[in-house]
Design an enzyme around this catalytic site. Structure first.
Site: not given
Ligand code: UD1
Length: 343
Positions: A127, A152, A156
């Protein structure tokens, strides 16, 4: 004779899409899965899509002796693709030991069992989280890895270190570590896709579940980041593009084309989109006004993360070709079909 590939976690989200791609490329697939975060129904869907029912073994890879037995039954396999792992970031922060046990015991047992049985090719599901908070963007594989925020993520990073040590100790063993950025999307049939258990952590399933009425509203975690619209930027990649990269990586190992015994590649599109870009694109493709609210930042989120994809292009001849709208539209088709009860 078809080349046999063992796919751990083959009933899961990325695993199942990769299994389809492998079958379409004339490989024989053995899926090992404990069904802890997936369903046996996926096997029927794979059958429906490809016309082939892969061999399936229900097994918890934490059980070393059973793992060794299963691998000895399939010692004719040419490679292992290891997806099996727990992946809920928040849960891993609350229960780190569960994550270290599950993700690392499974990895160690898989590696031991395959080496015992002379299966010397391995592809690891890594990842972009191993980059921590990057200083330079787009991020290349040359960048130093950092200790990720979550347990998690750390599994990795540790797994990649285990692979390095193993490669240095064993001349016959080869591995490719694939660092995924943000996988979204679903198979074009709408028959398989991402099905998180409980409340989704990730953005895309949260959006589609909100749109079908399963969640009241999407919380957007912060709009005060140093990005053009204030929301964090990520590199979203279609799961089918990812699946395709795994098949290319398997072929590279089988043809012994790798340049070093352990190779590492970023799998992203190289393009960054903000949370608000994703919402806008979702509203465009679905015609729905999404209910969302800007709230506090989520701990551990980095402002921007997107890949340099040059190395994968150069060495694997692979690049992602699906657009953000295509990714989002396929996620949406899958969610709708699932909730309409058509699956
Ligand atoms: C996350 C994990 C990463 C993992 C990946 C895939 C973290 C720090 N990283 O990545 O390790 O490999 O998922 O499972 O947790 N967001 C919102 N509202 C939500 C959900 C997300 O605003 O309800 C935003 C988050 O702040 C982020 C973006 O959407 O900026 C993407 O989030 P997400 O899909 O959870 O992925 P990552 O955090 O990039």
């Amino acid at each position: 004779m078809k080349n046999k590939i063992i796919v751990t976690g083959g009933c899961g989200y990325i695993g199942s899409h990769t299994v389809i791609e492998l079958i379409d490329n004339n490989f024989e697939v053995v899926i090992i899965d404990d069904l802890s975060n997936s369903s046996k129904k996926t096997l029927d869907r794979i059958h429906q899509i490809t016309g082939v029912k892969p061999i399936f073994v229900e097994l918890d890879l934490k059980d070393a002796s059973k793992t060794s037995m299963v691998f000895s039954e399939h010692k004719d396999a040419k490679a292992v693709i290891h997806f099996a792992a727990s992946k809920a970031v928040g849960e891993s922060v609350k229960n780190p030991l569960k994550y270290y046990k599950n993700n690392l015991y499974s990895l160690l047992n898989t590696l031991s069992a395959q080496i015992e049985n002379g299966i010397n090719n391995f592809i690891f599901s890594s990842s972009a989280t191993v980059y921590g908070t990057p200083e330079v963007l787009p991020i290349t594989e040359e960048n130093k890895t950092q200790r990720p925020f979550s347990a998690y993520g750390n599994t990795k990073k540790i797994a990649e270190e285990i692979l390095e040590d193993l490669i240095n100790s064993n001349d016959s063993f080869s591995a490719i570590s694939l660092r995924y950025f943000n996988p979204i999307g679903a198979h074009e049939s709408g028959l398989i896709g991402e099905l998180p258990s409980g409340i989704p952590n990730n953005l895309m399933p949260y959006i589609t579940q909100t749109a079908v009425g399963l969640r009241e509203k999407l919380m957007v975690y912060g709009n005060d980041y140093p990005t053009p619209d204030g929301t964090p930027i990520r590199d979203y990649i279609h799961v089918l593009d990812l699946a395709n990269a795994h098949v290319i990586a398997v072929k590279r190992l089988l043809l012994q084309k790798q340049e070093t015994a352990l190779e590492t590649f970023n799998l992203g599109t190289g393009k960054g989109f903000s949370v608000l870009d994703v919402i806008k694109s979702f509203e465009e493709v679905s015609g729905i006004n999404l209910n969302y609210e800007i709230v506090e930042r989520r701990p551990g989120d980095v402002p921007q993360l997107f890949a340099s994809t040059d190395l994968a292009k150069l060495k694997l001849g692979w690049s992602a070709n699906k657009t953000l709208n295509e990714m989002i539209s396929s996620s949406w088709q899958w969610e709708k079909k699932l909730r309409d009860g058509n699956l």
